[in-house]
Structures are given as structure tokens and as C-alpha cells.
Scaffold this motif. Structure first.
Motif, PDB file in Angstrom:
ATOM      1  N   ALA A 155       0.828  -1.207   0.000  1.00  0.00           N
ATOM      2  CA  ALA A 155       0.000   0.000   0.000  1.00  0.00           C
ATOM      3  C   ALA A 155       0.863   1.258   0.000  1.00  0.00           C
ATOM      4  O   ALA A 155       0.621   2.199  -0.771  1.00  0.00           O
ATOM      5  CB  ALA A 155      -0.928  -0.008   1.218  1.00  0.00           C
TER       6      ALA A 155
ATOM      7  N   GLY B 122      -5.783   0.780  -5.857  1.00  0.00           N
ATOM      8  CA  GLY B 122      -5.344   1.800  -4.911  1.00  0.00           C
ATOM      9  C   GLY B 122      -4.764   3.020  -5.600  1.00  0.00           C
ATOM     10  O   GLY B 122      -5.053   4.165  -5.224  1.00  0.00           O
TER      11      GLY B 122
ATOM     12  N   VAL C  31      -5.747  -0.533  -0.997  1.00  0.00           N
ATOM     13  CA  VAL C  31      -4.736  -1.558  -1.297  1.00  0.00           C
ATOM     14  C   VAL C  31      -4.645  -2.562  -0.163  1.00  0.00           C
ATOM     15  O   VAL C  31      -4.716  -3.783  -0.377  1.00  0.00           O
ATOM     16  CB  VAL C  31      -3.351  -0.918  -1.534  1.00  0.00           C
ATOM     17  CG1 VAL C  31      -2.311  -2.011  -1.806  1.00  0.00           C
ATOM     18  CG2 VAL C  31      -3.403   0.056  -2.699  1.00  0.00           C
TER      19      VAL C  31
END
Length: 214
Positions: free
Chosen positions: A101, A159, A184
Motif C-alpha cells: 500500500a 489503490g 490496497v
């Protein structure tokens, strides 16, 4: 702690986790310590290095050698630790999802700030998040994770897309970054918990894969 400081801390944490995944791959292939350090290094910084080379900007770890020290020291610690204890796989998966992420957001944000178009920004986000793992798997002779059923690059793609939309339509950049990271991380964790994956590409004329048969 400011938001940017928190992101930098998470970036370093993600770097350590990605390095550990490289180290575990080296352990499976019974590489020596030097090989383990090299594999950990390319896993941790491979995506960001390729991103910066394509963007024609200084490669981030050559400007901030803290990343090199963090990777080498953490690799040596885990190299010794893993000889006597097992690293909890569930914890590693959670931290890996968090690292994905953070890397995705950092890569996409860097390209966005340089004025690239939205599709290119998304591509740089994915590149930063997954290329290190691709290099790792290729070096140890395995099919890269993103080419299997795993929802990994897909989570990075969604994301990065949320980040781009957030930068355009949300006034707070910090909120856009946070939302993208949640997407994410959340998708990756749901995929792990529920064992979700993408459909396998199958050709009617292709022979069945018997590699998993005893």
C-alpha cells in the motif's frame, strides 16, 4: 508525528518487510549470506529504482542511504533469527500488504507531482509496488506472484486509481493518500483471508498442468 513522517516510517517498514520476503526466498533456495543480502536488496528497492530510472530522477536510495543501512541490518538480524525461530507468516503477510500500500502510493504520488497523465501515474504506482517482487521471483526461478491467481497487482492498481481520483476531487491530499492505502491494504487482506484470486487463463487447446500432481 506529522502525516509525512508517518508515511516515511511506513515506507521504511515496507522496505524491511520486502527485504525479509527476499531473504525467505533466498532461504528456500539455500543461498549464502551474500546472495541473501543481494536478493533482499533488489526485492526492497527494485520497484522504486526502476521507477526513478524511467522518471529520470535520482534513484531514491542513492540520495538517502538510510534505506541501504536499514535493509542490510534488518537482513543480517533476520538471517540469524530465522536459523532458530520461524517468522510468523500471518504477520509477514499483513506487513507485506501494508508495504504494498505504501509503495504504491509513494510511486503514484511521485509521478503525479512530476506532471504525468493519470494512466502513467497508475502504472508507476503499480511498478513501485510489485517490480521488486517480480525481480525476486525471477532470480530464484519461480513464477512471479503477480502472474499467479493472487490479488496483488490488482490491489495496487485499484489503490493507485483511487489516489489519482482523490488528488483530482478531494481537497485534502492526506485524505486521498489514506483512502488509497486503505483500498490496497483492505483488498489484499480480504484476498488472503478469503483465498480470493483472479480467474486462471486457460486455453481450450492447452494441455492440463500436471505439476501439482504427486
Amino acid at each position: 508525528m506529522s502525516f509525512l513522517t508517518a508515511i516515511h516510517f511506513l515506507d521504511l517498514l515496507g522496505t524491511v518487510v520486502f527485504a525479509i520476503t527476499g531473504l525467505l526466498a533466498a532461504s528456500r533456495k539455500q543461498l549464502d549470506l551474500f546472495g541473501a543480502v543481494v536478493l533482499a536488496m533488489v526485492t526492497a528497492v527494485g520497484g522504486g529504482t526502476l521507477r526513478d530510472l524511467i522518471l529520470d530522477v535520482p534513484v531514491f536510495w542513492t540520495q538517502q542511504t538510510l534505506y541501504v543501512y536499514v535493509i542490510v541490518i534488518s537482513t543480517l538480524i533476520v538471517y540469524v533469527y530465522n536459523r532458530y525461530f520461524d517468522i510468523p507468516m500471518k504477520l509477514l503477510l499483513v506487513l507485506d500488504a501494508l508495504g504494498l500500500a505504501v509503495f504504491t502510493v509513494i510511486g503514484a504520488q511521485k509521478a503525479f507531482d512530476l506532471g504525468f497523465s493519470d494512466p502513467i501515474v497508475i502504472m508507476f504506482g503499480i511498478m513501485t509496488g510489485v517490480v521488486g517482487g517480480i525481480i525476486r521471483d525471477v532470480l530464484v526461478g519461480e513464477v512471479p506472484l503477480i502472474f499467479r491467481k493472487e490479488i496483488y497487482a490488482t490491489a495496487s492498481f485499484l489503490g493507485a486509481s483511487v489516489l489519482v481520483l482523490g488528488f483530482h476531487f478531494i481537497e485534502s491530499r492526506e485524505l486521498a493518500i489514506l483512502l488509497a492505502m486503505i483500498v490496497v491494504f483492505g483488498l489484499r487482506m480480504v484476498a488472503i483471508q478469503k483465498n480470493y484470486g483472479l480467474p486462471i487463463f486457460i486455453s481450450k487447446s492447452a494441455p492440463a498442468d500436471d505439476s501439482n500432481k504427486p
